[in-house]
Design a protein around this motif. Structure first.
Motif, mmCIF file in Angstrom:
data_model
loop_
_atom_site.group_PDB
_atom_site.id
_atom_site.type_symbol
_atom_site.label_atom_id
_atom_site.label_comp_id
_atom_site.label_asym_id
_atom_site.label_seq_id
_atom_site.Cartn_x
_atom_site.Cartn_y
_atom_site.Cartn_z
ATOM 1 N N MET A 276 5.442 -14.826 -33.433
ATOM 2 C CA MET A 276 4.627 -13.831 -32.787
ATOM 3 C C MET A 276 3.877 -14.465 -31.624
ATOM 4 S SD MET A 276 2.187 -11.279 -34.669
ATOM 5 C CE MET A 276 1.133 -10.208 -33.874
ATOM 6 N N ASN A 277 3.745 -13.738 -30.553
ATOM 7 C CA ASN A 277 3.102 -14.202 -29.327
ATOM 8 C C ASN A 277 1.585 -14.258 -29.532
ATOM 9 O OD1 ASN A 277 2.439 -14.837 -26.760
ATOM 10 N ND2 ASN A 277 3.390 -13.055 -25.813
ATOM 11 N N PRO A 278 0.919 -15.403 -29.231
ATOM 12 C CA PRO A 278 -0.532 -15.495 -29.447
ATOM 13 C C PRO A 278 -1.329 -14.573 -28.525
ATOM 14 C CG PRO A 278 0.337 -17.552 -28.539
ATOM 15 C CD PRO A 278 1.493 -16.654 -28.790
ATOM 16 N N LYS B 38 -0.693 -11.513 -27.971
ATOM 17 C CA LYS B 38 -0.704 -10.173 -28.562
ATOM 18 C C LYS B 38 -1.901 -9.996 -29.497
ATOM 19 C CE LYS B 38 3.233 -8.676 -26.953
ATOM 20 N NZ LYS B 38 3.324 -7.562 -26.078
ATOM 21 N N ARG B 39 -2.461 -11.111 -30.006
ATOM 22 C CA ARG B 39 -3.597 -11.010 -30.910
ATOM 23 C C ARG B 39 -4.884 -10.675 -30.152
ATOM 24 N NH1 ARG B 39 -2.811 -16.510 -34.195
ATOM 25 N NH2 ARG B 39 -0.591 -16.255 -34.535
ATOM 26 N N ILE B 40 -4.967 -11.002 -28.876
ATOM 27 C CA ILE B 40 -6.151 -10.725 -28.056
ATOM 28 C C ILE B 40 -6.136 -9.247 -27.683
ATOM 29 C CG2 ILE B 40 -7.348 -11.285 -25.910
ATOM 30 C CD1 ILE B 40 -5.993 -14.001 -25.979
ATOM 31 N N PRO B 41 -7.264 -8.565 -27.858
ATOM 32 C CA PRO B 41 -7.292 -7.142 -27.487
ATOM 33 C C PRO B 41 -6.984 -6.964 -26.003
ATOM 34 C CG PRO B 41 -9.275 -7.752 -28.718
ATOM 35 C CD PRO B 41 -8.504 -9.003 -28.462
ATOM 36 N N SER B 42 -6.434 -5.847 -25.671
ATOM 37 C CA SER B 42 -5.982 -5.609 -24.298
ATOM 38 C C SER B 42 -7.151 -5.575 -23.308
ATOM 39 C CB SER B 42 -5.185 -4.309 -24.219
ATOM 40 O OG SER B 42 -6.032 -3.209 -24.533
ATOM 41 N N ARG C 198 -7.761 -8.986 -22.049
ATOM 42 C CA ARG C 198 -6.684 -9.532 -21.228
ATOM 43 C C ARG C 198 -6.672 -8.940 -19.825
ATOM 44 N NH1 ARG C 198 -1.542 -8.146 -24.035
ATOM 45 N NH2 ARG C 198 -2.779 -6.881 -25.427
#
Length: 106
Positions: free
Chosen positions: A1-3, A5-9, A12
């Motif tokens: 899984m891409n790290p 993707k865990r950070i809220p949008s 980002r």
């Protein structure tokens, strides 16, 4: 899984990151940062207080100078206190003030 993707949008978002970086730069690293501005405000406040104090002293001296021009009692008081002048048939005794560093004579 891409790290990432865990950070809220919202975290980002490149505009949010740039804005936070800009604010950090202005608060801490800029030549006119927050702390420098606070020190300058304090210095300005101190200078204004000293200006008010000097203005009061100037007003007092102006009033005294005006009294010297027009009031004979003020002229006489100045002559007696500062220059030790006296009237005819009058004795004048000058008593020096005791200095703090000398022990009092008993």
């Amino acid at each position: 899984m891409n790290p990432l993707k865990r950070i809220p949008s919202i975290l980002r978002n490149k505009f949010l990151i740039a804005g936070v970086g800009f604010l950090l730069w202005l608060l801490f690293f800029d030549r006119n940062d927050y702390f420098t501005q606070q020190a300058r405000r304090q210095e300005l406040s101190d200078l204004q207080a000293s200006k008010r104090n000097y203005q009061k002293q100037i007003d007092t001296e102006r009033r005294f100078a005006e009294d010297l021009r027009h009031d004979p009692a003020t002229i006489e008081r100045l002559a007696r206190e500062k220059y030790g002048m006296k009237r005819e048939n009058e004795d004048l005794y000058l008593v020096p003030e005791a200095k703090n560093n000398e022990p009092s004579a008993q």
